[in-house]
Structures are given as structure tokens and as C-alpha cells.
Design an enzyme around this catalytic site. Structure first.
Site, PDB file in Angstrom:
ATOM      1  N   SER A 253       0.854  -1.176   0.000  1.00  0.00           N
ATOM      2  CA  SER A 253       0.000   0.000   0.000  1.00  0.00           C
ATOM      3  C   SER A 253       0.893   1.229   0.000  1.00  0.00           C
ATOM      4  O   SER A 253       2.128   1.104   0.012  1.00  0.00           O
ATOM      5  CB  SER A 253      -0.893   0.009   1.231  1.00  0.00           C
ATOM      6  OG  SER A 253      -0.099   0.303   2.361  1.00  0.00           O
ATOM      7  N   LYS A 254       0.271   2.393   0.020  1.00  0.00           N
ATOM      8  CA  LYS A 254       1.030   3.647  -0.058  1.00  0.00           C
ATOM      9  C   LYS A 254       2.084   3.756   1.030  1.00  0.00           C
ATOM     10  O   LYS A 254       3.087   4.424   0.863  1.00  0.00           O
ATOM     11  CB  LYS A 254       0.078   4.839   0.036  1.00  0.00           C
ATOM     12  CG  LYS A 254      -0.646   5.061  -1.268  1.00  0.00           C
ATOM     13  CD  LYS A 254      -1.157   6.483  -1.374  1.00  0.00           C
ATOM     14  CE  LYS A 254      -1.906   6.680  -2.678  1.00  0.00           C
ATOM     15  NZ  LYS A 254      -3.303   6.966  -2.517  1.00  0.00           N
ATOM     16  N   ARG A 255       1.819   3.076   2.153  1.00  0.00           N
ATOM     17  CA  ARG A 255       2.787   3.128   3.260  1.00  0.00           C
ATOM     18  C   ARG A 255       4.158   2.604   2.837  1.00  0.00           C
ATOM     19  O   ARG A 255       5.179   2.961   3.394  1.00  0.00           O
ATOM     20  CB  ARG A 255       2.304   2.249   4.421  1.00  0.00           C
ATOM     21  CG  ARG A 255       1.283   2.873   5.302  1.00  0.00           C
ATOM     22  CD  ARG A 255       0.994   1.975   6.476  1.00  0.00           C
ATOM     23  NE  ARG A 255       0.513   0.661   6.073  1.00  0.00           N
ATOM     24  CZ  ARG A 255       1.096  -0.484   6.386  1.00  0.00           C
ATOM     25  NH1 ARG A 255       2.184  -0.505   7.111  1.00  0.00           N
ATOM     26  NH2 ARG A 255       0.588  -1.629   5.978  1.00  0.00           N
ATOM     27  N   HIS A 256       4.166   1.681   1.864  1.00  0.00           N
ATOM     28  CA  HIS A 256       5.417   1.033   1.472  1.00  0.00           C
ATOM     29  C   HIS A 256       6.134   1.760   0.337  1.00  0.00           C
ATOM     30  O   HIS A 256       7.194   1.360  -0.087  1.00  0.00           O
ATOM     31  CB  HIS A 256       5.138  -0.405   1.029  1.00  0.00           C
ATOM     32  CG  HIS A 256       4.471  -1.225   2.076  1.00  0.00           C
ATOM     33  ND1 HIS A 256       3.138  -1.544   2.027  1.00  0.00           N
ATOM     34  CD2 HIS A 256       4.950  -1.775   3.207  1.00  0.00           C
ATOM     35  CE1 HIS A 256       2.826  -2.268   3.087  1.00  0.00           C
ATOM     36  NE2 HIS A 256       3.903  -2.417   3.820  1.00  0.00           N
ATOM     37  N   GLY A 257       5.537   2.803  -0.158  1.00  0.00           N
ATOM     38  CA  GLY A 257       6.105   3.509  -1.313  1.00  0.00           C
ATOM     39  C   GLY A 257       4.957   3.754  -2.265  1.00  0.00           C
ATOM     40  O   GLY A 257       3.839   3.350  -1.995  1.00  0.00           O
TER      41      GLY A 257
END
Ligand code: GLU
Length: 475
Positions: A253-257
Site C-alpha cells: 500500500s502507499k505506506r510502502h512507497g
């Protein structure tokens, strides 16, 4: 032998994601490897969420990655149209055929009725599924319901007691029980098909031989297989590729990039590196090698080397790979790549921009990294670290810095070559050399003990700033 035909069938409900790009790439590679066709088709039946901007983004992102298609949106082809909303007549005719054969039926249940049924089933601990209330309506019952103004959906009559086998090319045999699949909707009341129905009609009418898509669709496949069987169509081969997880092994998800391809483009990643990286998300090359051009990937790719365990998105690896590709570029291309990330002044000074590119190339893993390096040249002097203070305490330092400042003040053209020559002369004249000279110069000018070539950094900083910093350091 029939020609291999594969497709990428995105829903234009957002920008192209990393996962979608990987599915497109695997399809593309399989087609190219086998002399087959790769088709891009748009699944735009979700009227609320589909947008022309998303479709544009998907096309642009694919083209940026170098993934081109033989048939499909924009370019057309013998199986046109390639957008589902332009194929409604086909779905309606085929749904009618299923109704005529008793394999599908009109269902008049309202959303509220279905919802109430679902809640009741859940309360009894059952898996919610359609009860089949409208399965055997008589003509008269139908007329009555229609007289009430109810608009029907079309449901597929799921055969009882069947085992549905998916011989998946990546996951091996996967089976489902038809009893776990309730009669599902194939046409909505507005005459628009559902995904499971439209995808089967499209894949069959477009003569798709292999369906390669994300694992999240595995649970849809039994419904699709039942439809193939009911329609008497041959089933294509299926390959469901694993989910992409972040480094912490939760769903990417966006948390990972960034999750959308266009973000990588904007950050100055190279399409060749991203393609290479995406290929390695789930596919393992036979050789130790990790760097592959698109052409090499076509040579090497095979579905038997695609793993069924989840792929982990490792940002550090992407950055490493990108750095490898970036450093192979001509300086002018690196200059063009970093330019959008620089302040306005750099636009008009090509020689200085090229010098910047040359100086920083080894310190970049993507073009946007330049922003973090610019304070070295454009920023204020940082607070001296302990290491800098130690270097500056050397007894030779005042002499070295003073002589350097004098040489710089006399210099006509403030170029890396002239700066190097001046440092060499300084060594001869003062008798100091190596680290005793370079370290204090670097520390006085940049406030750091390490970094890119100091002659180039000084030339980029400009004579005034360099001489002011040298003077400030020894005076
Ligand atoms: N429109 C579907 C998606 O974007 C395609 C699924 C498929 O390839 O069958 O996920």
C-alpha cells in the site's frame, strides 16, 4: 497450433498500479516469447468509478514502460471494440441465449430483500449466498412483479454438486465446490453486464488462450469456468500471480512507497529499471543475473518460473537497480533527468548542468535524489560535525586554506581542471599532500568530510562562495 493470445484488461478506475503493471508485463512477455498477441482491453462497466483520465493514465504508463500492444484500445484490431461499454449488444445477446436455454433467469429481488436474506444467513452462521427465490418463477409471477415496476437482473443458475477445477499454471490444481457459489448476477437491471460475465464473453470472443492476472481474481474464476461450460466455450488456461506485499509482509500500500506507476516516473525512476524490477516480483530468472532489458526478459521469461508465494516489494532493491541503469546513461540524459528537480536557474546553463550531472551521477539512485544533494552546492554551511572539527584542528590547516584561497582568487576560469592544478601546485609549494590537503579544503568548503569530487563541487559552488568559506575558515 493456435496462436497464443493474452490480454491485460484494466478497469479505468484509477492510475495504473504496480500490481497491474506487473500483470501487463507478464502477459506481454509471454506473448512476445511465444510469437503471440498481446491485447489491451478496457473493463469500464463500473460507471461510477471509470474515468477517461484513468484510461489515459493506464495507456501512458504502459507506453512509458515500453509495454506495447498488438491490438486494443487506441489501435483497434480484428476483435474490436476493445472497451466493454461499446460491446453491450454482445453481452445482451449472450445473456439472452442463457435465459432461453434455462441456464440463467430473471431475478426481481430488491436490494433490501437480498440484504435481509444475507443478514438472516449470517445470523445462522451460513455463508451468504442468493437463496434462489426467483429461480422458478412462472410467466404470470414475472408479469406481476414487472407490473409492480420491478426491474430484473439476470442471474446465472449455478449447477448443484459440481467440483470446479482450475488447473492453474502457477498455483497448480485449485478446486472449488459449486455449492459454495450462489446464483450470481450476470446482467444488472440497467442492462450492463457484471465483471464475471463480461470477462468470459470478451475472453472467448477475442480468442484469448491464456488468462494471467492477480491472485485476487482466483475466487472469481470458478464462476467464470461455470459460464464457459454453460456456454459451451473452451476454457482458456489460467495463471494467477501472487499478491505483492510490502517489506513488512502486509499487502502493498502507499505506506510502502508509491503504488502508481506515474509516481515512479515523476520521481525520476527509469522505465527500464522499473520493468526489470517488476519482472523480478514473482518471476525468478534461471541465471544469477538480476539486470535484464525488456528484450532479455522476453528471451528468459517463462510461467514455470513464476512463484506462487507472495512477492515482496523491496524499495531498496528498486533504488539499487535504478542506480545501475542511471549510471549507464550519457551525461546529457542524466542532466535532462535531474533538471525538473532543480531550481529554475539551472535551465539556462547547460555546461554547468552537465557538470552537476557528472559530479552527482554516482550519488543518485533516482533523479529526484538530486534534491537532497543540492544543499551541498546551494545551501548554507552546515554545523561542523566532530569529524570536521578534528580535521580543522590540524596544524597545517591555516596554511593550506590560505594558499588555496589565494590561488582561487587569482584564478581566471573557475573550472575543475584549474582547481585541480591549483591544488597540485599548493602541494608542491607547501610540502603537504593527500588527505592533509584535501580533507581540510573539503571540510572548509562544504562542512563535510566526504562527498563527490571536491574540484567539481567547488566549480559548481562558484568562486565567490568558495573563497568566502575558505577565508572564514582560516581567518
Ligand atoms: N478489470 C479487472 C481488473 O482490473 C481485470 C481482471 C481480469 O484480468 O480478468 O482487475
Amino acid at each position: 497450433m493456435t496462436k497464443l493470445r493474452v490480454r491485460f484488461a484494466p478497469s479505468p478506475t484509477g492510475p495504473l498500479h504496480i500490481g497491474g503493471a506487473r500483470s501487463a508485463l507478464f502477459n506481454y512477455l509471454l506473448a512476445k516469447k511465444n510469437g503471440g498477441d498481446f491485447i489491451v482491453r478496457i473493463e469500464d462497466t463500473d460507471r461510477d468509478r471509470s474515468t477517461p483520465e484513468s484510461e489515459e493514465n493506464i495507456k501512458d504508463s504502459l507506453r512509458w514502460l515500453g509495454i506495447t500492444w498488438n491490438e486494443g484500445i487506441d489501435i483497434g484490431g480484428p476483435y474490436a471494440p476493445y472497451r466493454q461499454m461499446e460491446r453491450l449488444e454482445t453481452y445482451r445477446a449472450i445473456a439472452q441465449k442463457l435465459i432461453d436455454e434455462g441456464k440463467a433467469y430473471y431475478c426481481y429481488c430488491s436490494e433490501e430483500e437480498i440484504e435481509a436474506e444475507r443478514t438472516a444467513q449470517q445470523e445462522k452462521g451460513e455463508t451468504p449466498h442468493y437463496s434462489g427465490r426467483c429461480r422458478n418463477l412462472t410467466e404470470e409471477q414475472r408479469r406481476e412483479l414487472e407490473a409492480q415496476g420491478r426491474k430484473p437482473v439476470v442471474r446465472f443458475r449455478v449447477p448443484a454438486g459440481e467440483q470446479i477445477l482450475i488447473p492453474d499454471l502457477v498455483r497448480g490444481d485449485v478446486t472449488f465446490e459449486s455449492d459454495g457459489v450462489g446464483d450470481f448476477v450476470i446482467m444488472k437491471s440497467d442492462g450492463i453486464p457484471t465483471y464475471n460475465f463480461a470477462v468470459v464473453v470478451d475472453d472467448y470472443t477475442m480468442e484469448i488462450t491464456h488468462v494471467i492476472r492477480g491472485e485476487e481474481h482466483l475466487s472469481n474464476t470458478p464462476r467464470q469456468i461455470l459460464l464457459y461450460e454453460a456456454l459451451g466455450y473452451p476454457t482458456p488456461k489460467f495463471a494467477h500471480i501472487s499478491l505483492i506485499l510490502g517489506k513488512d509482509r502486509s499487502k502493498m500500500s502507499k505506506r510502502h512507497g508509491s503504488v502508481s506507476v506515474v509516481n515512479y516516473k515523476e520521481q525520476g525512476f527509469l522505465p527500464e529499471a522499473l520493468v526489470n524490477f517488476l519482472a523480478l516480483l514473482g518471476w525468478a530468472p534461471e541465471k544469477e543475473e538480476e539486470i535484464f532489458t525488456l528484450e532479455q526478459l522476453v528471451e528468459e521469461f517463462s510461467l514455470d518460473r513464476v512463484s506462487k508465494s507472495p512477492a515482496v516489494f523491496d524499495m531498496d532493491k528498486l533504488r539499487w537497480l535504478n542506480g545501475q541503469y542511471l549510471r549507464k546513461l550519457p551525461i546529457e540524459d542524466i542532466a535532462a533527468g535531474i533538471l525538473p528537480h532543480l531550481s529554475a536557474g539551472w535551465q539556462n546553463d547547460t555546461p554547468r548542468l552537465n557538470l552537476l550531472a557528472e559530479t552527482m551521477a554516482n550519488h543518485l539512485s533516482c533523479f529526484a535524489d538530486i534534491k537532497e544533494l543540492m544543499p551541498l552546492i546551494e545551501g548554507e554551511m552546515p554545523e561542523p560535525s566532530e569529524q570536521v572539527q578534528e580535521v580543522m584542528a590540524g596544524e597545517q590547516v591555516p596554511v593550506v586554506l590560505q594558499v588555496m584561497a589565494e590561488k582561487i582568487n587569482e584564478m581566471e576560469a573557475f573550472t575543475p581542471e584549474n582547481i585541480r592544478t591549483a591544488i597540485k601546485q599548493l602541494c608542491k609549494e607547501t610540502g603537504y599532500k593527500g588527505a592533509a590537503v584535501y580533507m581540510p579544503i573539503r571540510a572548509a568548503v562544504t562542512g563535510e568530510c566526504h562527498g563527490p569530487d571536491i574540484d567539481k563541487i567547488m566549480a559548481l559552488m562558484g568562486k565567490e562562495k568558495v573563497s568566502a568559506r575558505l577565508e572564514a575558515a582560516y581567518k
